[in-house]
Design a protein around this motif. Structure first.
Motif, PDB file in Angstrom:
ATOM      1  N   MET A   1       1.203  -1.296   0.151  1.00 52.39           N
ATOM      2  CA  MET A   1       0.359   0.338  -0.363  1.00 52.39           C
ATOM      3  C   MET A   1       0.778   1.139   0.471  1.00 52.39           C
ATOM      4  O   MET A   1       1.531   1.446   0.738  1.00 52.39           O
ATOM      5  CB  MET A   1      -0.698  -0.237   1.046  1.00 52.39           C
ATOM      6  CG  MET A   1      -2.246   1.186   1.345  1.00 52.39           C
ATOM      7  SD  MET A   1      -3.010   0.900   2.471  1.00 52.39           S
ATOM      8  CE  MET A   1      -4.703   1.870   2.262  1.00 52.39           C
ATOM      9  N   ARG A   2       0.735   2.218  -0.649  1.00 51.06           N
ATOM     10  CA  ARG A   2       1.442   3.854  -0.831  1.00 51.06           C
ATOM     11  C   ARG A   2       1.377   4.025   0.641  1.00 51.06           C
ATOM     12  O   ARG A   2       0.142   4.662   0.786  1.00 51.06           O
ATOM     13  CB  ARG A   2       0.480   4.227  -1.499  1.00 51.06           C
ATOM     14  CG  ARG A   2       0.985   3.786  -3.420  1.00 51.06           C
ATOM     15  CD  ARG A   2       1.082   4.699  -4.926  1.00 51.06           C
ATOM     16  NE  ARG A   2       1.312   3.806  -5.409  1.00 51.06           N
ATOM     17  CZ  ARG A   2       1.564   4.179  -6.294  1.00 51.06           C
ATOM     18  NH1 ARG A   2       0.923   6.027  -6.964  1.00 51.06           N
ATOM     19  NH2 ARG A   2       2.172   3.773  -7.476  1.00 51.06           N
ATOM     20  N   ASP A   3       2.419   5.017   0.870  1.00 52.50           N
ATOM     21  CA  ASP A   3       2.041   6.406   1.374  1.00 52.50           C
ATOM     22  C   ASP A   3       1.039   6.861   1.071  1.00 52.50           C
ATOM     23  O   ASP A   3       0.583   7.883  -0.153  1.00 52.50           O
ATOM     24  CB  ASP A   3       2.989   6.458   2.196  1.00 52.50           C
ATOM     25  CG  ASP A   3       3.633   7.817   3.292  1.00 52.50           C
ATOM     26  OD1 ASP A   3       2.067   8.131   3.776  1.00 52.50           O
ATOM     27  OD2 ASP A   3       4.280   8.006   3.671  1.00 52.50           O
ATOM     28  N   GLU A   4       0.509   7.760   1.536  1.00 52.21           N
ATOM     29  CA  GLU A   4      -0.956   8.380   1.790  1.00 52.21           C
ATOM     30  C   GLU A   4      -0.857   9.882   1.688  1.00 52.21           C
ATOM     31  O   GLU A   4      -0.426  10.807   0.498  1.00 52.21           O
ATOM     32  CB  GLU A   4      -1.488   9.256   3.299  1.00 52.21           C
ATOM     33  CG  GLU A   4      -3.315   9.113   3.125  1.00 52.21           C
ATOM     34  CD  GLU A   4      -3.450   9.305   4.737  1.00 52.21           C
ATOM     35  OE1 GLU A   4      -3.446  11.016   4.761  1.00 52.21           O
ATOM     36  OE2 GLU A   4      -4.261   8.438   5.288  1.00 52.21           O
ATOM     37  N   LYS A   5       1.342  10.422   1.455  1.00 51.16           N
ATOM     38  CA  LYS A   5       1.643  11.015   1.223  1.00 51.16           C
ATOM     39  C   LYS A   5       1.723  11.364  -0.522  1.00 51.16           C
ATOM     40  O   LYS A   5       1.878  12.197  -1.278  1.00 51.16           O
ATOM     41  CB  LYS A   5       2.993  11.848   1.986  1.00 51.16           C
ATOM     42  CG  LYS A   5       2.143  12.444   3.563  1.00 51.16           C
ATOM     43  CD  LYS A   5       3.785  12.774   3.761  1.00 51.16           C
ATOM     44  CE  LYS A   5       3.443  12.737   5.703  1.00 51.16           C
ATOM     45  NZ  LYS A   5       4.456  12.966   6.723  1.00 51.16           N
ATOM     46  N   GLU A   6       2.395  10.001  -0.419  1.00 52.60           N
ATOM     47  CA  GLU A   6       2.280   9.984  -1.851  1.00 52.60           C
ATOM     48  C   GLU A   6       1.437  10.115  -3.105  1.00 52.60           C
ATOM     49  O   GLU A   6       1.643  10.706  -4.167  1.00 52.60           O
ATOM     50  CB  GLU A   6       3.010   8.732  -2.263  1.00 52.60           C
ATOM     51  CG  GLU A   6       4.243   8.557  -2.028  1.00 52.60           C
ATOM     52  CD  GLU A   6       4.546   6.518  -2.304  1.00 52.60           C
ATOM     53  OE1 GLU A   6       4.494   6.694  -3.453  1.00 52.60           O
ATOM     54  OE2 GLU A   6       4.553   6.549  -1.799  1.00 52.60           O
ATOM     55  N   LEU A   7       0.044  10.412  -2.363  1.00 54.79           N
ATOM     56  CA  LEU A   7      -1.017  10.371  -3.027  1.00 54.79           C
ATOM     57  C   LEU A   7      -1.693  11.531  -3.280  1.00 54.79           C
ATOM     58  O   LEU A   7      -2.497  12.478  -3.732  1.00 54.79           O
ATOM     59  CB  LEU A   7      -2.006   9.231  -2.941  1.00 54.79           C
ATOM     60  CG  LEU A   7      -1.614   7.498  -2.742  1.00 54.79           C
ATOM     61  CD1 LEU A   7      -2.715   7.224  -2.214  1.00 54.79           C
ATOM     62  CD2 LEU A   7      -1.442   7.928  -4.267  1.00 54.79           C
ATOM     63  N   ARG A   8      -0.906  12.919  -2.060  1.00 58.53           N
ATOM     64  CA  ARG A   8      -1.169  13.789  -1.816  1.00 58.53           C
ATOM     65  C   ARG A   8      -1.599  14.626  -2.484  1.00 58.53           C
ATOM     66  O   ARG A   8       0.164  15.182  -3.663  1.00 58.53           O
ATOM     67  CB  ARG A   8      -1.678  14.554  -0.516  1.00 58.53           C
ATOM     68  CG  ARG A   8      -1.545  15.621   0.248  1.00 58.53           C
ATOM     69  CD  ARG A   8      -1.019  16.639   1.143  1.00 58.53           C
ATOM     70  NE  ARG A   8      -1.456  17.182   1.598  1.00 58.53           N
ATOM     71  CZ  ARG A   8      -2.902  17.327   2.133  1.00 58.53           C
ATOM     72  NH1 ARG A   8      -3.552  15.707   2.703  1.00 58.53           N
ATOM     73  NH2 ARG A   8      -2.942  18.677   2.379  1.00 58.53           N
ATOM     74  N   VAL A   9      -2.220  15.856  -3.569  1.00 54.57           N
ATOM     75  CA  VAL A   9      -2.324  16.649  -4.180  1.00 54.57           C
ATOM     76  C   VAL A   9      -2.517  17.595  -3.083  1.00 54.57           C
ATOM     77  O   VAL A   9      -3.608  17.904  -2.702  1.00 54.57           O
ATOM     78  CB  VAL A   9      -3.155  16.401  -5.369  1.00 54.57           C
ATOM     79  CG1 VAL A   9      -3.707  17.615  -6.291  1.00 54.57           C
ATOM     80  CG2 VAL A   9      -3.248  14.908  -6.351  1.00 54.57           C
ATOM     81  N   GLU A  10      -1.974  18.898  -3.785  1.00 48.99           N
ATOM     82  CA  GLU A  10      -2.008  19.981  -3.354  1.00 48.99           C
ATOM     83  C   GLU A  10      -2.697  21.484  -3.953  1.00 48.99           C
ATOM     84  O   GLU A  10      -2.704  21.299  -5.043  1.00 48.99           O
ATOM     85  CB  GLU A  10      -0.909  20.948  -2.891  1.00 48.99           C
ATOM     86  CG  GLU A  10      -0.080  20.573  -1.789  1.00 48.99           C
ATOM     87  CD  GLU A  10      -0.623  20.241  -0.280  1.00 48.99           C
ATOM     88  OE1 GLU A  10      -1.126  21.695   0.006  1.00 48.99           O
ATOM     89  OE2 GLU A  10      -0.583  19.268   0.101  1.00 48.99           O
ATOM     90  N   VAL A  11      -3.776  21.682  -4.078  1.00 52.67           N
ATOM     91  CA  VAL A  11      -4.829  22.695  -4.209  1.00 52.67           C
ATOM     92  C   VAL A  11      -4.836  24.065  -3.774  1.00 52.67           C
ATOM     93  O   VAL A  11      -4.934  24.347  -2.998  1.00 52.67           O
ATOM     94  CB  VAL A  11      -6.130  22.450  -3.787  1.00 52.67           C
ATOM     95  CG1 VAL A  11      -7.663  23.265  -4.704  1.00 52.67           C
ATOM     96  CG2 VAL A  11      -6.358  21.003  -4.579  1.00 52.67           C
ATOM     97  N   SER A  12      -4.231  24.863  -4.278  1.00 49.92           N
ATOM     98  CA  SER A  12      -3.999  26.217  -4.579  1.00 49.92           C
ATOM     99  C   SER A  12      -5.284  26.868  -4.548  1.00 49.92           C
ATOM    100  O   SER A  12      -6.426  26.903  -5.144  1.00 49.92           O
ATOM    101  CB  SER A  12      -2.688  26.676  -5.511  1.00 49.92           C
ATOM    102  OG  SER A  12      -3.902  27.034  -6.779  1.00 49.92           O
ATOM    103  N   ASP A  13      -5.187  28.063  -4.038  1.00 50.09           N
ATOM    104  CA  ASP A  13      -6.070  29.291  -4.359  1.00 50.09           C
ATOM    105  C   ASP A  13      -6.567  29.029  -6.182  1.00 50.09           C
ATOM    106  O   ASP A  13      -7.617  29.504  -6.562  1.00 50.09           O
ATOM    107  CB  ASP A  13      -6.324  30.346  -3.535  1.00 50.09           C
ATOM    108  CG  ASP A  13      -6.581  30.635  -2.140  1.00 50.09           C
ATOM    109  OD1 ASP A  13      -6.872  29.340  -2.041  1.00 50.09           O
ATOM    110  OD2 ASP A  13      -5.903  31.278  -1.563  1.00 50.09           O
TER     111      ASP A  13
END
Length: 63
Positions: A1-13
């Motif tokens: 299973m992948r680490d959660e941080k690998e799947l995170r996408v940052e959404v900007s204003d």
């Protein structure tokens, strides 16, 4: 299973503002309803993702 941080996408204003502009342009430009609905769905999804991102950061800072 992948680490959660690998799947995170940052959404900007800026991402939110661009998605909103795309949706409004589609809506006001007389594009087919399916395109308007898809553009709105992208906009709504980005808002939701950014809200989750802010909540995660808030919880991280509180712990």
């Amino acid at each position: 299973m992948r680490d959660e941080k690998e799947l995170r996408v940052e959404v900007s204003d800026a991402d939110i503002h661009l998605a909103k502009a795309d949706w409004l342009a589609a809506r006001d430009g007389g594009l087919p309803e399916v395109i308007v609905a898809d553009a709105f769905d992208v906009y709504r999804s980005l808002i939701s993702a950014q809200a989750q991102q802010l909540a995660d950061e808030f919880r991280r800072l509180r712990s």
